[in-house]
Write a protein that holds these residues in place. Structure first.
Motif, PDB file in Angstrom:
ATOM      1  N   PRO A 155     -15.741  25.229  49.709  1.00 18.34           N
ATOM      2  CA  PRO A 155     -14.947  24.140  49.144  1.00 18.34           C
ATOM      3  C   PRO A 155     -13.451  24.317  49.387  1.00 18.34           C
ATOM      4  O   PRO A 155     -12.702  23.355  49.407  1.00 18.34           O
ATOM      5  CB  PRO A 155     -15.259  24.191  47.650  1.00 18.34           C
ATOM      6  CG  PRO A 155     -16.499  24.996  47.516  1.00 18.34           C
ATOM      7  CD  PRO A 155     -16.543  25.912  48.700  1.00 18.34           C
ATOM      8  N   GLN A 185     -24.564  24.505  46.978  1.00 16.73           N
ATOM      9  CA  GLN A 185     -23.245  24.226  46.419  1.00 16.73           C
ATOM     10  C   GLN A 185     -23.257  22.993  45.537  1.00 16.73           C
ATOM     11  O   GLN A 185     -23.933  22.015  45.838  1.00 16.73           O
ATOM     12  CB  GLN A 185     -22.232  24.049  47.551  1.00 16.73           C
ATOM     13  CG  GLN A 185     -22.029  25.324  48.341  1.00 16.73           C
ATOM     14  CD  GLN A 185     -20.836  25.213  49.250  1.00 16.73           C
ATOM     15  OE1 GLN A 185     -19.871  24.540  48.938  1.00 16.73           O
ATOM     16  NE2 GLN A 185     -20.913  25.885  50.380  1.00 16.73           N
ATOM     17  N   ASP A 197     -20.361  21.295  44.675  1.00 16.12           N
ATOM     18  CA  ASP A 197     -19.107  20.567  44.829  1.00 16.12           C
ATOM     19  C   ASP A 197     -19.369  19.066  44.852  1.00 16.12           C
ATOM     20  O   ASP A 197     -20.196  18.594  45.639  1.00 16.12           O
ATOM     21  CB  ASP A 197     -18.412  21.008  46.127  1.00 16.12           C
ATOM     22  CG  ASP A 197     -16.988  20.520  46.202  1.00 16.12           C
ATOM     23  OD1 ASP A 197     -16.783  19.287  46.237  1.00 16.12           O
ATOM     24  OD2 ASP A 197     -16.075  21.361  46.223  1.00 16.12           O
TER      25      ASP A 197
END
Length: 178
Positions: free
Chosen positions: A40, A63, A65
């Motif tokens: 990220p 992830q 994000d």
């Protein structure tokens, strides 16, 4: 309007992406990342240049994000751009499969352009009026060892959309003829 295209960066730590990428993307209106970001932090760095949209790659699956999207659809002027990570390579598949997969993955829209990644191989293909662009990988081109690779651009104006692929070099970047 000039849109920067990048994919398959596979960056795990800050500062690993070649500075040439930031130089060549300076001044773009947006950046589209075709997935396999891994970090990220890289998205934060790219967002310093322009707004970023990201298709979740197979390497990004764990992830959380919020910038990672399974598939993205956006409009730039009158051009609809769809983006996802894994898409059949037009040069190796019949047009019917490409168009069928586009309809399956984007049932509520009819994109003018599909940006994809995954193969690490830069490509621009027209399939029955659908523009398919893979910017390749700036770090692991053609799935080989770490080296200078490629990025791309979409230029959008009243005349339509024009794709470009660029090769990163020791001193910057240069357009790939074609």
């Amino acid at each position: 309007m000039r849109i920067g295209l990048i994919s398959d960066t596979h960056i795990s730590k800050r500062g690993e992406l070649w500075p040439q990428v930031f130089d060549v993307f300076d001044g773009v209106d947006a950046i589209l990342h075709g997935g396999d970001v891994w970090s990220p932090v890289l998205l934060d760095e790219l967002e310093e240049l322009a707004p970023v949209r990201v298709a979740r790659g197979n390497g990004d699956l764990g992830q959380q994000d919020p910038r990672l999207e399974d598939r993205c659809v956006m409009s730039f002027d009158s051009v609809t751009v769809a983006m996802l990570h894994d898409f059949p390579t037009p040069a190796h598949r019949p047009p019917e499969l490409i168009l069928s997969r586009a309809r399956q993955r984007f049932p509520d829209t009819s994109p003018d352009v599909i940006v994809y990644g995954h193969t690490h191989i830069e490509a621009v293909d027209w399939v029955d009026g659908l523009l398919c662009v893979n910017p390749g990988s700036p770090t692991l081109p053609h799935n080989r060892s770490l080296r200078l690779g490629t990025v791309g651009f979409l230029n959008i104006d009243a005349g339509g959309v024009r794709p470009e692929l660029w090769q990163l070099t020791e001193t910057g970047a240069e357009p790939i003829p074609g």
